[in-house]
Design a protein around this motif. Structure first.
Motif, PDB file in Angstrom:
ATOM      1  N   GLN A 198     -10.298  10.251   1.507  1.00  0.00           N
ATOM      2  CA  GLN A 198     -10.995   9.843   0.288  1.00  0.00           C
ATOM      3  C   GLN A 198     -11.928  10.946  -0.204  1.00  0.00           C
ATOM      4  O   GLN A 198     -12.053  11.186  -1.413  1.00  0.00           O
TER       5      GLN A 198
ATOM      6  N   ASP B 161      -2.906   7.765   3.186  1.00  0.00           N
ATOM      7  CA  ASP B 161      -3.765   7.507   4.338  1.00  0.00           C
ATOM      8  C   ASP B 161      -2.941   6.842   5.438  1.00  0.00           C
ATOM      9  O   ASP B 161      -2.590   5.672   5.351  1.00  0.00           O
TER      10      ASP B 161
ATOM     11  N   ARG C  64      -2.120   2.158   1.129  1.00  0.00           N
ATOM     12  CA  ARG C  64      -2.380   3.391   1.873  1.00  0.00           C
ATOM     13  C   ARG C  64      -2.282   4.632   0.990  1.00  0.00           C
ATOM     14  O   ARG C  64      -2.294   5.755   1.503  1.00  0.00           O
TER      15      ARG C  64
ATOM     16  N   LEU D 254      -4.425   6.583  -1.601  1.00  0.00           N
ATOM     17  CA  LEU D 254      -5.794   6.662  -2.103  1.00  0.00           C
ATOM     18  C   LEU D 254      -5.817   7.365  -3.450  1.00  0.00           C
ATOM     19  O   LEU D 254      -5.094   8.342  -3.670  1.00  0.00           O
TER      20      LEU D 254
END
Length: 604
Positions: free
Chosen positions: A173, A187, A211, A213
């Protein structure tokens, strides 16, 4: 970009400093999965092969194994004001490799890398691309960022995706906040997430998987299901071998193919470890599936060398796999990470199936330190493992963690004492403790005398201060008892160097016998024991002494020994134990005994 056809392709890249002889399992797995479960096409690129060709395989491999030096070479291309600090980091890292100085001129290498990347960009075709993805693992972050920045400057509308073990959770992130050239971060495991992102960019789905981001919250993400290992096709390494043939005609090395038996770690308790954050639950393949994949890839690519990417091989399934592979009578050669075992049969089965090199999580030689690391093993377990690897001629690669926070003087002294007993076995590598983001130690700083976290020194040399403030980095510096730990562990550092030198000298003398071995003469035992800088010692054990030594080839308790030899008096046993331990022929821990010499008949 072409306007005649809707975009349906993904371009996935693996940058330096991936190991030269090993294709990217991340890229190969993603290509195989996405093309099996969708109509998208995936093109793979391995710029690290072109860098290896230009720099030469020897220099490239040295840079890959000293990854901070490799990362430093891309700093002047990204953050010119950091060049001097990066050059210092490069020089301090590359000195360890014994590379000739004329080959490692920092400014010249930077210029060469920029030229290589420019030539690659000239050949890149963005037609019909949905995205360009970078697999970011060990020491691939700055090379990937540099090429991503170059691509974004030329093709500003082209989505750039980062993924891999270096992009998990808060770390991933923060990359989006700090670097505008990155549009998405995957992610964790990437197959379903990347396919979902491709479908989103192609307009066939309205939401992103959870998942993936992004910089904005947007529409609530669709929960990503957990992928079953049986659903994974074998990695597709065809593009790697095509590039390899172009870059290294008559390559001076045999490729080693990565294979994946499991995801996560079935132990997953070590307090220093942060390697499992990308996985959601432990899963493994059945041995039949793994055996089929290996044999198919061996035939397809003409390769016998494989490495398992698992954090720890699944013991029972692995035993069945290696038994099945042994029956093929194919000369497979495997590397794998395993936990210490007390089963000679298990290790022997592994070896017969082709497991020739293992990474074992030794980490410590102090009982209390092992407990604080939550290793689930004892010093006896570790020493037995080292002995069994020597017995079955399996090369053991293991680490000894130095400067673990809150280590005591007693633990260091215990480590030093135990190093004397394992001199005959393969040397452990020094691994200084680092504070990994998200590890149990990181989540419980106060338990380990850590008062505060700081930017890790090497990152401070690579990245501008304003960037470090924005980033959550995978490794932290810290304030606590570090100065004390450095001083405390110095004697261990010196002893590890002496241990390595002992084995290096033996190798130069082409000594094939283990440094500590025995031959059995039926009613007597002959033991030969090499020592550093001294003549070898020779010991003979007769009668009951011989039987006792053979009985303790595996750890035995005092009680078990006395029960097995009812005529043996405890005082006599204690005298025998004292003599054997003083001579470093046996190891004792918590009332258990282990004979250390390896039976020579097991060596050819």
């Amino acid at each position: 970009m072409s306007k005649t056809n809707p975009p349906n392709k993904l371009a996935l890249l693996s940058m330096p400093w991936a190991l030269l002889h090993r294709p990217s399992i991340q890229l190969g797995s993603l290509k195989a999965f996405i093309e099996q479960y969708s109509s998208h096409r995936v093109d793979l690129y391995h710029p690290f092969l072109q860098v290896g060709r230009e720099l030469g395989d020897e220099l490239y491999q040295q840079l890959a194994l000293n990854g901070w030096a490799g990362e430093a070479l891309f700093v002047p291309l990204l953050f010119p004001k950091q060049s001097k600090q990066a050059a210092r980091l490069f020089q301090s890292s590359i000195e360890m490799t014994e590379t000739k100085q004329e080959k490692t001129d920092f400014p010249q290498l930077v210029t060469r890398l920029k030229r290589i990347c420019s030539r690659w960009l000239e050949t890149f075709d963005p037609s019909n691309l949905l995205l360009v993805g970078f697999s970011v693992c060990f020491y691939q972050f700055l090379p990937s960022l540099f090429l991503a920045r170059q691509l974004k400057a030329i093709y500003p509308e082209l989505p750039i995706v980062f993924g891999g073990s270096g992009c998990n959770g808060e770390v991933g992130q923060s990359l989006l906040k700090a670097f505008p050239e990155i549009d998405f971060v995957v992610d964790g495991e990437g197959e379903i997430a990347l396919l979902g992102l491709a479908n989103y960019l192609a307009g066939t789905t309205a939401t992103l998987p959870d998942r993936v981001l992004t910089r904005t919250q947007g529409t609530p993400a669709t929960p990503t299901p957990l992928l079953k290992m049986a659903e994974l096709p074998p990695p597709d390494y065809t593009p790697f071998f095509k590039e390899l043939a172009t870059s290294f005609a008559g390559a001076p090395f045999f490729p080693q193919l990565p294979v994946e038996f499991s995801r996560g770690c079935w132990w997953n308790r070590c307090t220093f470890c942060n390697l499992n954050q990308q996985w959601h639950g432990y899963r493994c393949k059945k041995h039949q599936q793994m055996a089929t994949e290996i044999q198919q890839m061996a035939k397809q690519y003409g390769v016998l060398h494989f490495c398992f990417t698992d954090n720890a091989l699944p013991e029972k399934e692995a035993a069945q796999l290696f038994t099945e592979l042994a029956a093929t009578q194919i000369d497979f050669d495997f590397f794998g990470e395993i936990r210490a075992t007390d089963s000679p049969k298990l290790l022997q089965d592994y070896r017969r199936g082709g497991l020739t090199t293992v990474q074992v999580g030794i980490e410590a030689l102090s009982a209390s330190l092992l407990r604080r690391m939550c290793k689930g093993t004892t010093v006896m377990d570790n020493i037995l493992m080292m002995k069994l690897c020597s017995k079955f001629q399996i090369q053991l690669e293991g680490n000894l963690i130095l400067q673990f926070p809150s280590s005591t003087e007693q633990e260091v002294m215990e480590t030093i004492a135990h190093l004397d007993f394992i001199l005959p076995f393969s040397p452990l590598q020094e691994a200084r403790f680092f504070l990994g983001h998200g590890s149990p130690v990181h989540r419980n700083l106060h338990q380990y005398n850590i008062k505060a976290t700081l930017p890790y020194t090497k990152f401070s040399q690579l990245l501008p201060a304003e960037l470090i403030k924005k980033l959550t980095l995978p490794v932290h510096g810290y304030r606590g008892d570090l100065t004390h730990q450095r001083k405390l562990w110095k004697p261990v550092h010196k002893k590890l160097i002496a241990w390595s030198n002992f084995h290096r000298q033996r190798k130069k003398r082409h000594l094939n016998e283990p440094p500590l071995f025995f031959r059995d003469g039926a009613d007597f035992l002959f033991i030969r024991q090499e020592q550093p800088d001294s003549p070898a010692l020779h010991h003979r054990l007769r009668g009951l002494s011989r039987k006792l030594y053979l009985f303790c080839e595996l750890p035995q308790s005092i009680e078990a020994i006395l029960n097995h030899f009812p005529s043996l008096k405890k005082d006599a046993l204690n005298t025998f134990i004292k003599e054997m331990v003083n001579k470093r022929l046996m190891f004792q821990e918590d009332g258990k005994l282990l004979s250390l010499a390896v039976h020579l008949q097991n060596h050819s």
